[in-house]
Design an enzyme around this catalytic site. Structure first.
Site, PDB file in Angstrom:
ATOM      1  N   CYS A 106       0.839  -1.188   0.000  1.00 26.29           N
ATOM      2  CA  CYS A 106       0.000   0.000   0.000  1.00 26.29           C
ATOM      3  C   CYS A 106       0.882   1.250   0.000  1.00 26.29           C
ATOM      4  CB  CYS A 106      -0.896  -0.024   1.237  1.00 26.29           C
ATOM      5  SG  CYS A 106      -1.742   1.523   1.573  1.00 26.29           S
ATOM      6  N   GLU A 107       0.596   2.188  -0.885  1.00 29.04           N
ATOM      7  CA  GLU A 107       1.437   3.379  -0.989  1.00 29.04           C
ATOM      8  C   GLU A 107       1.245   4.347   0.180  1.00 29.04           C
ATOM      9  OE1 GLU A 107      -1.153   6.408  -3.803  1.00 29.04           O
ATOM     10  OE2 GLU A 107       0.201   5.002  -4.768  1.00 29.04           O
ATOM     11  N   HIS A 108       0.208   4.156   0.983  1.00 27.12           N
ATOM     12  CA  HIS A 108      -0.046   5.086   2.090  1.00 27.12           C
ATOM     13  C   HIS A 108       0.785   4.755   3.324  1.00 27.12           C
ATOM     14  CE1 HIS A 108      -4.177   5.632   0.036  1.00 27.12           C
ATOM     15  NE2 HIS A 108      -3.312   6.508  -0.412  1.00 27.12           N
ATOM     16  N   HIS A 109       0.987   3.445   3.596  1.00 25.34           N
ATOM     17  CA  HIS A 109       1.732   3.054   4.786  1.00 25.34           C
ATOM     18  C   HIS A 109       2.860   2.063   4.470  1.00 25.34           C
ATOM     19  CE1 HIS A 109      -2.339   4.202   6.289  1.00 25.34           C
ATOM     20  NE2 HIS A 109      -1.620   4.825   7.191  1.00 25.34           N
ATOM     21  N   GLN A 147      -5.414  -0.435  -4.379  1.00 23.24           N
ATOM     22  CA  GLN A 147      -6.088  -1.517  -5.100  1.00 23.24           C
ATOM     23  C   GLN A 147      -6.923  -1.003  -6.259  1.00 23.24           C
ATOM     24  OE1 GLN A 147      -7.970  -4.489  -2.604  1.00 23.24           O
ATOM     25  NE2 GLN A 147      -9.533  -4.898  -4.138  1.00 23.24           N
ATOM     26  N   HIS A 175      -6.110  -6.023   3.466  1.00 23.15           N
ATOM     27  CA  HIS A 175      -5.138  -4.948   3.653  1.00 23.15           C
ATOM     28  C   HIS A 175      -4.611  -4.896   5.082  1.00 23.15           C
ATOM     29  CE1 HIS A 175      -5.877  -2.716  -0.244  1.00 23.15           C
ATOM     30  NE2 HIS A 175      -6.833  -3.630  -0.235  1.00 23.15           N
ATOM     31  N   CYS A 177      -3.029  -2.505   6.414  1.00 21.04           N
ATOM     32  CA  CYS A 177      -3.230  -1.189   7.015  1.00 21.04           C
ATOM     33  C   CYS A 177      -4.590  -1.086   7.700  1.00 21.04           C
ATOM     34  CB  CYS A 177      -3.063  -0.083   5.982  1.00 21.04           C
ATOM     35  SG  CYS A 177      -4.176  -0.187   4.574  1.00 21.04           S
TER      36      CYS A 177
END
Length: 215
Positions: A106-109, A147, A175, A177
């Site tokens: 995941c690019e956020h975390h 995703q 996920h 996250c």
């Protein structure tokens, strides 16, 4: 005055040795930068990067990212590599490749999410080699992702490469996250879809696809 270095083939179709050396140099620099960053993280969370258990952790993390993020060094044309074939197939009939396992970050975390991808396409003139669709999935999965975008990238790549009558992609994802932090819901399953061509307008095709993948 700037100079230009021209690299020419050595006559046997291989890249010049100088190009290989430049690639190795860039890769070494990338690994060194990642290793330094990991050491800083270890220090700032209160660890000692010099203790036995962590001494080679920065190196292992750098090597891990080579594998998990190898999609940045790949492209659709190279993966398909001409493996498209003229095949007489029933008009309006679909080709389905289901239960393609994937893992991504995941690019956020930068936490992993994993799941399965199901792909259907209706050939116009050509079909693609069976192994190519899972490899396309891996190429897009092995990048920093969300995703929703990954689902559309897979559909667009197949649409552009094959020019089929229609494409549909369904992606399921669990996920980290969401399960390890934040809401901490362990059993949630995210489903995303992307439809192109006939799959946008023909509900019967969509229903058949869902039936074939057991949804």
């Amino acid at each position: 005055m700037a100079s230009t270095l021209k690299l020419q083939s050595n006559g046997n179709g291989r890249l010049p040795r100088l190009t290989e050396h430049l690639h190795d140099h860039v890769e070494d620099e990338r690994h060194a930068a990642i290793e330094d960053a990991v050491r800083q993280i270890l220090l700032h969370v209160g660890e000692d990067p010099e203790r036995d258990g962590l001494l080679r952790t920065p190196h292992r993390v750098a090597k891990m990212y080579d594998e998990l993020l190898e999609g940045y060094d790949q492209d659709v044309d190279t993966i398909i590599n001409g493996a498209m074939f003229d095949v007489e197939y029933g008009e309006g009939e679909m080709v389905v490749v289901s239960d393609i396992e994937y893992n991504s970050l995941c690019e956020h975390h930068m936490l992993p999410f994993v799941g399965k991808v199901h792909v259907a396409y209706i050939p116009r003139n050509k079909v693609v080699g069976l192994s190519k669709i899972p490899r396309l999935v891996d190429m897009f999965a092995h990048r920093l992702q969300i995703q929703e975008r990954m689902t559309n990238e897979i559909a667009d790549a197949i649409q552009q490469a094959l020019d089929p009558v229609g494409v549909m992609v369904v992606v399921e994802g669990q996920h980290s996250c969401a399960s390890l932090r934040g809401v901490k819901k362990h059993d949630s399953n995210m489903v995303t879809t992307a439809k192109r061509g006939e799959f946008r307008t023909n509900r019967e095709l969509r229903d058949e696809f869902y039936r074939l993948i057991g949804k």
